[in-house]
Scaffold this active site. Structure first.
Site, PDB file in Angstrom:
ATOM      1  N   ALA A 243      11.863  16.297  27.770  1.00  0.00           N
ATOM      2  CA  ALA A 243      11.814  17.816  27.093  1.00  0.00           C
ATOM      3  C   ALA A 243      11.003  17.595  25.578  1.00  0.00           C
ATOM      4  CB  ALA A 243      13.184  18.369  26.736  1.00  0.00           C
ATOM      5  N   LYS A 244      10.356  18.845  25.377  1.00  0.00           N
ATOM      6  CA  LYS A 244       9.395  18.804  24.135  1.00  0.00           C
ATOM      7  C   LYS A 244      10.560  18.478  22.811  1.00  0.00           C
ATOM      8  CE  LYS A 244       5.636  19.748  22.349  1.00  0.00           C
ATOM      9  NZ  LYS A 244       4.971  18.660  22.156  1.00  0.00           N
ATOM     10  N   ARG A 245      11.592  18.959  22.879  1.00  0.00           N
ATOM     11  CA  ARG A 245      12.523  19.085  21.886  1.00  0.00           C
ATOM     12  C   ARG A 245      12.913  17.579  21.404  1.00  0.00           C
ATOM     13  NH1 ARG A 245      15.181  21.486  25.530  1.00  0.00           N
ATOM     14  NH2 ARG A 245      17.037  20.543  26.374  1.00  0.00           N
ATOM     15  N   ASP A 246      12.698  16.785  22.336  1.00  0.00           N
ATOM     16  CA  ASP A 246      13.330  15.335  22.356  1.00  0.00           C
ATOM     17  C   ASP A 246      11.975  14.518  22.096  1.00  0.00           C
ATOM     18  OD1 ASP A 246      15.984  15.860  22.735  1.00  0.00           O
ATOM     19  OD2 ASP A 246      15.753  15.976  25.053  1.00  0.00           O
ATOM     20  N   GLY A 247      10.837  15.137  21.955  1.00  0.00           N
ATOM     21  CA  GLY A 247       9.640  14.554  21.348  1.00  0.00           C
ATOM     22  C   GLY A 247       8.738  13.715  22.695  1.00  0.00           C
TER      23      GLY A 247
END
Ligand code: GLU
Length: 278
Positions: A243-247
């Site tokens: 996921a984008k939010r986890d980099g």
């Protein structure tokens, strides 16, 4: 019957390795069988979809060396979704729901299901007069018990799980038309897979539970039932799905760092870049 697969991204961000793996699986499944691979941009979420992400998706897939035979935008198919909703309304299989997310969350009997909170049925029994008295926006929910009463028992086939008995009562009265969009994911995806002649749905196992809902809609709307191939998700070193939010690195960032898309795709196919798949 010749094989048709699809990749159906939502243009709400850039693609990462998980999307690439799913697109490559769907693409190769069709190509290995002399079939067609179609692309569908799931852009009916007006608040989150962005045109620049559509361009990015097409650029990333081309960079991976993938070619598609057809490109469809859900935003151009709203009349089809409306027509299906009108039919379901005429059969009294759907009802308007005026609840807010907060009201549903606050209801003690709203347990979290695999495809979202299970709707506790607050608006299911509203009379015509009660509905007419409401002024707020409404979504439309499928009366699942009534739907199942019409369809009877259903099953579908998954390549990994085998024959699956549909369990649509578990997700409950799902939304088919949203307050802010004429169709929900469930309605649009079911109609679109049929319209695009998709014979084999290749997608992540995170959508396995949603297939119970899609199977009921296929039966209600008289649509063909594709074969399903739910595949494992790509996860990061910590075991979390990308996921984008986890980099998670986007394909665009990999390209900017000098990676070659066709080489990357070959490594994904060989499993080399997917050491963390589960
Ligand atoms: N649009 C969905 C997503 O990006 C995929 C839908 C599907 O494959 O059925 O997660």
């Amino acid at each position: 019957m010749s094989v048709v697969t699809r990749f159906a991204p939502s243009p709400t961000g850039r693609l990462h390795l998980g999307h690439a793996a799913s697109a490559i699986r769907a693409h190769d499944f069709a190509r290995e069988r002399g079939g067609r691979f179609v692309l569908r941009i799931e852009d009916i979420d007006g608040t989150r979809s962005r045109p620049e992400f559509v361009d990015g998706i097409l650029e990333d897939l081309a960079w991976l060396g993938l070619r598609w035979d057809e490109l469809v935008f859900q935003s151009e198919r709203l009349a089809t979704y409306d027509a299906a909703m009108e039919g379901l309304k005429a059969r009294a299989l759907v009802y308007p729901c005026f609840c807010t997310r907060a009201e549903i969350a606050a209801s003690a009997s709203a347990p979290q299901g695999e495809v979202g909170p299970i709707y506790p049925g607050i608006c299911r029994g509203l009379s015509a007069a009660e509905i007419a008295a409401r002024t707020g926006a409404c979504c439309w929910r499928l009366d699942m018990a009534k739907a199942v009463g019409e369809t009877g028992a259903l099953s579908w086939h998954d390549a990994a799980a085998g024959w699956v008995v549909a369990d649509p009562l578990a997700p409950g009265d799902v939304v088919l038309a949203r307050k802010d969009a004429p169709a929900s994911y469930h309605l649009a995806v079911t109609l679109d897979d049929a319209a695009q002649g998709v014979t084999d749905v290749v997608r992540g196992v995170d959508l396995f539970a949603a297939t119970h809902v899609h199977r009921v809609l296929q039966a209600l709307l008289g649509l063909p039932v594709p074969r399903y191939h739910h595949h494992p998700l790509v996860v990061d070193a910590a075991g979390r799905r990308l996921a984008k939010r986890d980099g998670a690195l986007s394909l665009a960032e990999m390209r900017a760092a000098g990676e070659d898309g066709v080489v990357l795709a070959a490594r994904v196919r060989s499993g080399d870049r997917l050491a963390t798949v589960r």
